[in-house]
Motif scaffolding. Sequence first.
Motif, PDB file in Angstrom:
ATOM      1  N   THR A  87       7.597 -13.348  -0.950  1.00 57.07           N
ATOM      2  CA  THR A  87       6.277 -13.494  -1.423  1.00 57.07           C
ATOM      3  C   THR A  87       5.532 -13.222  -0.571  1.00 57.07           C
ATOM      4  N   GLY A  91       2.192 -10.514  -0.433  1.00 51.62           N
ATOM      5  CA  GLY A  91       1.396 -10.922  -0.616  1.00 51.62           C
ATOM      6  C   GLY A  91       0.590 -11.666  -1.324  1.00 51.62           C
ATOM      7  N   TYR A  92       1.740 -12.459  -2.603  1.00 49.50           N
ATOM      8  CA  TYR A  92       1.240 -13.415  -3.301  1.00 49.50           C
ATOM      9  C   TYR A  92       0.812 -14.628  -2.325  1.00 49.50           C
ATOM     10  N   LYS A 233       5.834  -1.795   1.414  1.00 52.50           N
ATOM     11  CA  LYS A 233       5.244  -2.495   2.386  1.00 52.50           C
ATOM     12  C   LYS A 233       5.551  -3.003   3.559  1.00 52.50           C
ATOM     13  N   GLU A 246      -1.820  -7.312  -4.484  1.00 54.99           N
ATOM     14  CA  GLU A 246      -0.777  -8.584  -4.232  1.00 54.99           C
ATOM     15  C   GLU A 246      -2.769  -9.369  -5.710  1.00 54.99           C
ATOM     16  N   ARG A 271       3.036 -15.453 -10.172  1.00 56.61           N
ATOM     17  CA  ARG A 271       2.477 -16.249  -9.277  1.00 56.61           C
ATOM     18  C   ARG A 271       2.105 -17.398  -9.914  1.00 56.61           C
TER      19      ARG A 271
END
Length: 448
Positions: A87, A91-92, A233, A246, A271
């Motif tokens: 996560t 960038g969640y 990433k 994100e 999300r």
Amino acid sequence: MQAILKLSLDDAADGVDDEKLKKFCQNILKYSVKTGHRHFYIQLYGGTDYYGLAGSWITDALNTSQYTFEVAPALILVEQEVLKKTTKLFGYPEETDGILCPGGSISNMYGLVLARYKAFPNIKEDGMAALPRLALFASEDSHYSLLKLSNWLGIGTKNLIKVRSDDEGRMIPEQLEVELKKAVAEGMTPFFVNATAGTTVLGAFDPFEEIADICKKYGVWMHVDACWGGSLKFSEKYGTVLKGIERSDSLAWNPHKLLGAPLQCSIFLVRHKGLMHACNSAAANYLFQQDKFYDVSYDIGDKSVQCGRKDDAFKLWLMWKARGDNGLTKLVDNAMSVSDYLRNKMASRPGFEMVTKTKPLTNVCFYYIPSNMRNQERTEEWWNKISEVAPKVKEQLILNGIAVIAYNPITHRNLKNLFRLVLTCHPPPKTADMDYIIGQIEKYAENL
């Protein structure tokens, strides 16, 4: 091979002794493809990370299922930690939910099912008959799992709208908006857009920021299939192509691909906390009793479509713990750097023609034009002959035990059979390997 392996179980009434079993095992190993070989270039996976392999052995030995804390306490905590770290990686928000799945196609399925449920919660009880005609959207270069899932989920393959890509294989955002408007005008209800981070053939990354803006404008769920390219990433140098990921509602990432976790290791993130449980829960009272002596929020199985579910988190956790972020970054950067070397070397060498101008991932797609065909007019007949080069060279490389590489046409671009060579992190590729494979392709292509 059937005759050599002698696989029949018809004579197994009393079993066989260990020496015979050992011979069977040796033959299986001998006659299997060595995916960890330095010149295995055919798939989006390759060799195995040794730490990951050790983790896989341990979870196989434990032989448990990831549904309740009472049967998998340590491994459920491992999965939660892996999801927490993933996560953060993408960038969640902290309240993100997720699960490990048996492959990227199933991860993509979770995205589709949750998007449909969020738009139409009555689907759970009333079924597709109660819904309007749905439409989902994906680029021409997207993974074929979207087509299969459109069938499986009762949406219909005709309702998967393919959006045109540019010459590099990236979805054209303006074309997405055109297709969305067209679908609405035809009485359809758009509910899901699939963007791709690393297409299977060209390794292209869709423009996530622009796609996110369009999805927000039309109130449509945005899912990113990052199964292949999500591992970038870890790279500050190469990871800029993931900018905007994100903003998606959900994503799929396969550490068993570029990163080299043992098959299978696929992560799905969403999300919208609680949506997975609301959508998938069946509340089986022989598993998910609410009056247990511990905190039943750790009984995570009811949010899964599966009952029995293998632990696929510990092998990734062990890799991550052993190598750290920096160690994984070095592996990814090396694979990317060596693939850059390969592409640049080919581009400057007679006979090699690159299919795209850019190379955002380790996919290297090219044609090889034998010297006796280089000054000929490029007619349809000429292209038909060139289309035979890649299959025949591949055949010779395999039969001579040299390498395994891929080839394929790209029919929606009217491109004939091209070579596709893919690098992964394991075993760490070297520039000398690239020099070798270039020489072998030239050798066998010139001898056709």
